[in-house]
Write a protein that holds these residues in place. Structure first.
Motif, PDB file in Angstrom:
ATOM      1  N   SER A 140      -7.392   7.278  -0.436  1.00  0.00           N
ATOM      2  CA  SER A 140      -8.201   7.922   0.584  1.00  0.00           C
ATOM      3  C   SER A 140      -9.285   6.969   1.116  1.00  0.00           C
ATOM      4  N   LEU A 141      -9.963   6.272   0.206  1.00  0.00           N
ATOM      5  CA  LEU A 141     -11.030   5.353   0.640  1.00  0.00           C
ATOM      6  C   LEU A 141     -10.475   4.183   1.456  1.00  0.00           C
ATOM      7  N   SER A 142      -9.337   3.670   1.033  1.00  0.00           N
ATOM      8  CA  SER A 142      -8.786   2.523   1.763  1.00  0.00           C
ATOM      9  C   SER A 142      -8.247   2.941   3.132  1.00  0.00           C
ATOM     10  N   LYS A 143      -7.854   4.213   3.264  1.00  0.00           N
ATOM     11  CA  LYS A 143      -7.418   4.696   4.584  1.00  0.00           C
ATOM     12  C   LYS A 143      -8.615   4.785   5.529  1.00  0.00           C
ATOM     13  N   LYS A 144      -9.763   5.232   4.994  1.00  0.00           N
ATOM     14  CA  LYS A 144     -10.975   5.250   5.816  1.00  0.00           C
ATOM     15  C   LYS A 144     -11.301   3.829   6.291  1.00  0.00           C
ATOM     16  N   PHE A 145     -11.247   2.918   5.358  1.00  0.00           N
ATOM     17  CA  PHE A 145     -11.546   1.516   5.646  1.00  0.00           C
ATOM     18  C   PHE A 145     -10.565   1.003   6.719  1.00  0.00           C
ATOM     19  N   ALA A 146      -9.296   1.385   6.576  1.00  0.00           N
ATOM     20  CA  ALA A 146      -8.270   0.934   7.535  1.00  0.00           C
ATOM     21  C   ALA A 146      -8.617   1.430   8.937  1.00  0.00           C
ATOM     22  N   ALA A 191       0.842  -1.202   0.000  1.00  0.00           N
ATOM     23  CA  ALA A 191       0.000   0.000   0.000  1.00  0.00           C
ATOM     24  C   ALA A 191       0.878   1.253   0.000  1.00  0.00           C
ATOM     25  N   LYS A 192       1.871   1.235   0.880  1.00  0.00           N
ATOM     26  CA  LYS A 192       2.702   2.424   1.023  1.00  0.00           C
ATOM     27  C   LYS A 192       3.743   2.499  -0.096  1.00  0.00           C
ATOM     28  N   ASP A 193       4.400   1.380  -0.358  1.00  0.00           N
ATOM     29  CA  ASP A 193       5.551   1.400  -1.271  1.00  0.00           C
ATOM     30  C   ASP A 193       5.184   1.311  -2.748  1.00  0.00           C
ATOM     31  N   TRP A 199     -14.393  -4.966  -2.081  1.00  0.00           N
ATOM     32  CA  TRP A 199     -13.432  -6.068  -1.955  1.00  0.00           C
ATOM     33  C   TRP A 199     -12.012  -5.542  -2.164  1.00  0.00           C
ATOM     34  N   TRP A 200     -11.857  -4.647  -3.131  1.00  0.00           N
ATOM     35  CA  TRP A 200     -10.517  -4.097  -3.401  1.00  0.00           C
ATOM     36  C   TRP A 200     -10.071  -3.199  -2.253  1.00  0.00           C
ATOM     37  N   LEU A 201     -11.028  -2.430  -1.718  1.00  0.00           N
ATOM     38  CA  LEU A 201     -10.694  -1.566  -0.584  1.00  0.00           C
ATOM     39  C   LEU A 201     -10.291  -2.408   0.630  1.00  0.00           C
ATOM     40  N   ALA A 202     -10.985  -3.532   0.830  1.00  0.00           N
ATOM     41  CA  ALA A 202     -10.657  -4.408   1.961  1.00  0.00           C
ATOM     42  C   ALA A 202      -9.224  -4.922   1.823  1.00  0.00           C
ATOM     43  N   ASN A 203      -8.854  -5.289   0.621  1.00  0.00           N
ATOM     44  CA  ASN A 203      -7.476  -5.751   0.380  1.00  0.00           C
ATOM     45  C   ASN A 203      -6.462  -4.707   0.817  1.00  0.00           C
TER      46      ASN A 203
END
Ligand code: ATP
Ligand code: MG
Length: 566
Positions: free
Chosen positions: A81-87, A40-42, A112-116
């Motif tokens: 941004s969306l996956s950070k909210k999910f995190a 995610a980061k790299d 599903w992709w955001l969950a990943n």
């Protein structure tokens, strides 16, 4: 900075277009493994930076359609941004900590992709599963995986609730639904208010990232552990050399979210390359929808299972569609019959580049863009692995000799190979022989270094001293106009021990033909087209073949019946 350098050096400078020669690709290839790595980061966040700096084409990072006009397009920044909210939801509302396991049972919906990505950001261990599970399957998976959290939709939530009391580790449930459900956190609702301020955890390259279930073709699915670098870095091989992806590409892979193949080709490989992940929310495989989508959207790279290609070339309407953007087609998961590849080429002008791999691995062998394709061959070893054909003692066999396909694990276990089968040391140990990991598949290498798949070790038929792989017989069978598809297995015989038996599904035009006559004709056809000793002495016509959810033929089921009833 270490991982950035690796990223820059390894992913972007060698673009697929530079690839013209297999030997030089193998030689130039080097995967630097940084001490810390998080996809995610790299990778994803670096693409966000590139995007912001105007250094990436305007292609979306994620493009989803539901087939009814619904559509989602996200840039890398939006995905971030969306996956950070999910995190934040995973750590706060679900109370998860790094290393906790999360089962995700969702169809092909954007969440599903955001969950990943959210699991990557929080260091929680993702366990994807197919939505076609029953209550019993869910219970087995929740118990055996010791998952702390489950993420699913309203279709499967009742099944989860029915078994949840028997799963002592499970302490949070997250539903992806428009309506609330008692005892469940509601993702859609919480996404409205969640903060997108989140710092990605600093994961070691060898920390557990995800656990994938194998397809269950030969028995109960096995839980396969992969580290952050395994898929996060290892799949750059798939993305670059096999899928031939660049940031200009739009990649569509049709596999179910429950399998490692989805991580391969719908998450890591395309995003490593900065390409767009295309998704069509298809609850069931419908050839016509696939053809329509391929012609309507600017998809450049397409991946589907051999069964799917078989259905696509057999579809009468296939000729009516033009695929204007499509430039590269690939397949994996099962061998593909040369007959199907040829028909696809006749219709589209494109070859199908077959790849070979397992849930346990990244690409093991592949036909790489720019390499001469030998129809029926899996191509050459991926630069990640030292692949050899071995005898029973683990000695390397010379070209032309059939044996077990193995990957060298000494002195170092290569990146892209699983760590172990979770909670199954016996099974894990059984895959090691000398300096090699044994895939469980049989094959041989020819004089030019191309690998040829013969069969799963369990599917080999031993008849009168001959060893026969079902795939070659099936490929000869499908060349007969009456045969839509077939499965070849061993069947008991008092004299020969085992004989070849073919289960055949007929093409509609042949269903009313005289079966005895047809059987003889088909047997003669096989004798003419392959070594005569391989022809099926027994033939049975059936309506359909038993298959896994991902469409693989379950020969073991047919074989078991043969040996029980005869
Ligand atoms: P299980 O291990 O649970 O029985 P599975 O082996 O089908 O299921 P996967 O990991 O999804 O689970 O599939 C990997 C296997 O698929 C390989 O070991 C091989 O048998 C087969 N396979 C994959 N690609 C190819 C290919 N190109 N040609 C032939 N076989 C292939
Ligand atoms: Mg397997």
């Amino acid at each position: 900075p270490g991982s950035m350098r690796a990223l820059h050096k390894d992913y972007r400078t060698v673009t697929p277009q530079n690839f013209s020669n297999y030997e030089s690709m193998k030689q130039d290839f080097k995967l630097e493994i940084p001490e810390y790595f998080n996809f995610a980061k790299d990778v994803l966040d670096q693409w966000t930076n590139m995007e912001k700096a105007g250094k990436r084409p305007s292609n979306p990072a994620f493009w989803w359609i539901n087939g009814n006009g619904g559509e989602v397009r996200w840039s890398f920044e939006e995905l971030g941004s969306l996956s950070k909210k999910f995190a934040n939801i995973l750590t706060e509302a679900c109370g998860l900590q790094r290393g906790d396991r999360v089962i995700v049972l969702l169809p092909r919906i954007p969440e599903w992709w955001l969950a990943n990505i959210a699991c990557l950001r929080t260091g929680t261990v993702l366990i994807p599963g197919t939505t076609q599970m029953t209550q019993k399957d869910i219970l087995y998976r929740l118990q055996s995986s010791k998952a702390k959290c489950i993420i699913t939709n309203e279709v499967l939530a009742p099944a989860v609730d029915a078994v949840a009391s028997k799963c002592e580790n499970l302490h949070s449930k997250l539903i992806v639904s428009q309506s609330p459900r008692e005892g469940w956190e509601n993702l859609k609702e919480m996404m409205k208010h969640a903060s997108d301020n989140h710092t990605c955890v600093k994961t070691k390259h060898n920390e557990m990232m995800a656990i994938f279930f194998t397809s269950g073709t030969s028995g109960y699915p096995k839980m396969t552990g992969h580290t952050h670098s395994s898929f996060g870095l290892g799949l750059s091989i798939n993305g670059r050399f096999w899928l031939d992806l660049t940031p200009l590409d739009v990649m569509w892979n049709t596999s179910d979210t429950g399998w490692a193949k989805s991580a391969w080709s719908s998450v890591y490989s395309p995003w490593i390359q900065g390409a767009c992940v295309f998704v069509h929310y298809l609850p069931r495989f419908e050839p016509t929808s696939i053809l329509q989508t391929l012609s309507k959207f600017p998809i450049t790279v397409f991946c589907s299972a051999p069964t799917a290609y078989r259905m696509l070339v057999q579809n009468d309407k296939a000729r009516n569609y033009k695929f204007k953007s499509l430039k590269h087609c690939v397949t994996a998961g099962e061998p593909i019959n040369p007959e199907v590849t040829e028909q696809w080429r006749n219709r589209t002008g494109l070859d199908i580049y077959e790849g070979y791999g397992q849930t346990e691995t990244v690409l093991i062998c592949g036909n790489f863009k720019g390499m001469k394709i030998k129809p029926g061959s899996m191509g050459k070893p991926s630069p990640a692995f030292d692949v050899k054909i071995l005898d029973v003692n683990g000695n390397v066999l010379p070209p032309g000799k059939e044996g077990d396909i193995g990957i060298r694990v000494q002195p170092n276990r290569p990146v892209g190979l699983f760590t172990h089968y979770i909670d199954n040391p016996t099974k894990t140990a059984s895959t090691l022989r000398g300096s090699f990991y044994i895939t469980g598949d049989r094959g041989y290498m020819d004089e030019d270094g191309y690998f040829w798949f013969v069969s799963r070790a369990d599917d080999i038929i031993l008849s009168s001293g001959y060893r026969i792989g079902p795939f070659e017989v099936e490929s000869a069978l499908i060349e007969h106009p009456a045969v839509a598809e077939s499965a070849v297995v061993s069947s008991p015989d008092p004299i020969r021990g085992e004989v070849v038996k073919a289960f055949i599904v007929l093409n509609p035009d042949y269903k009313s033909h005289d079966k005895e006559q047809l059987k003889k004709e088909i047997q003669e056809h096989v004798k003419r087209n392959t070594a005569p000793y391989k022809y099926p002495r027994k033939v049975e016509f059936i309506q359909e073949l038993p298959k896994t959810i991902s469409g693989k033929i379950k020969r073991n089921e047919l074989r078991k019946k043969e040996w029980e009833t005869t």
